[in-house]
Design a protein around this motif. Structure first.
Motif, PDB file in Angstrom:
ATOM      1  N   UNK A 183      41.778  38.993  45.558  1.00  0.00           N
ATOM      2  CA  UNK A 183      42.484  37.820  45.049  1.00  0.00           C
ATOM      3  C   UNK A 183      41.848  36.352  45.161  1.00  0.00           C
ATOM      4  N   UNK A 184      41.125  36.335  46.085  1.00  0.00           N
ATOM      5  CA  UNK A 184      40.292  35.124  46.256  1.00  0.00           C
ATOM      6  C   UNK A 184      39.324  34.698  45.377  1.00  0.00           C
ATOM      7  N   UNK A 185      38.556  35.660  44.802  1.00  0.00           N
ATOM      8  CA  UNK A 185      37.762  35.432  43.595  1.00  0.00           C
ATOM      9  C   UNK A 185      38.458  35.214  42.304  1.00  0.00           C
ATOM     10  N   UNK A 186      39.597  35.764  42.017  1.00  0.00           N
ATOM     11  CA  UNK A 186      40.342  35.674  40.800  1.00  0.00           C
ATOM     12  C   UNK A 186      41.074  34.178  40.988  1.00  0.00           C
ATOM     13  N   UNK A 206      41.506  37.613  31.675  1.00  0.00           N
ATOM     14  CA  UNK A 206      40.385  37.168  31.125  1.00  0.00           C
ATOM     15  C   UNK A 206      39.352  37.905  31.981  1.00  0.00           C
ATOM     16  N   UNK A 207      39.134  38.133  33.191  1.00  0.00           N
ATOM     17  CA  UNK A 207      38.263  39.103  34.003  1.00  0.00           C
ATOM     18  C   UNK A 207      38.297  40.384  33.613  1.00  0.00           C
ATOM     19  N   UNK A 229      29.997  36.505  35.767  1.00  0.00           N
ATOM     20  CA  UNK A 229      30.379  34.989  35.629  1.00  0.00           C
ATOM     21  C   UNK A 229      29.647  34.371  34.410  1.00  0.00           C
ATOM     22  N   UNK A 230      28.575  34.553  33.908  1.00  0.00           N
ATOM     23  CA  UNK A 230      27.819  33.989  32.825  1.00  0.00           C
ATOM     24  C   UNK A 230      28.901  34.334  31.395  1.00  0.00           C
TER      25      UNK A 230
END
Length: 60
Positions: A20-23, A40-41, A48-49
């Motif tokens: 959750x923290x990365x989202x 989107x992820x 990341x690119x």
């Protein structure tokens, strides 16, 4: 964070849709809701690119 400290560069190249923290960080960076960021992820993968390129083309 990577479990293997020698792989931290590789870990930073990816966004985990499961964390959750990365989202939340991705959503904050691009000014979008977290639910949209998670979608989107999931659709474009953890790179990341690729994600940043998608967001740049979307905002252009």
């Amino acid at each position: 964070m990577a479990d293997d400290k020698s792989k931290t560069k590789q870990d930073r190249k990816l966004v985990s849709g499961e964390e959750p923290y990365e989202v939340a960080a991705f959503a904050r960076k691009h000014g979008i809701p977290q639910s949209e960021a998670a979608t989107i992820i999931k659709r474009y993968g953890p790179s990341r690119r690729k994600l940043d390129a998608h967001m740049a083309s979307r905002n252009a």
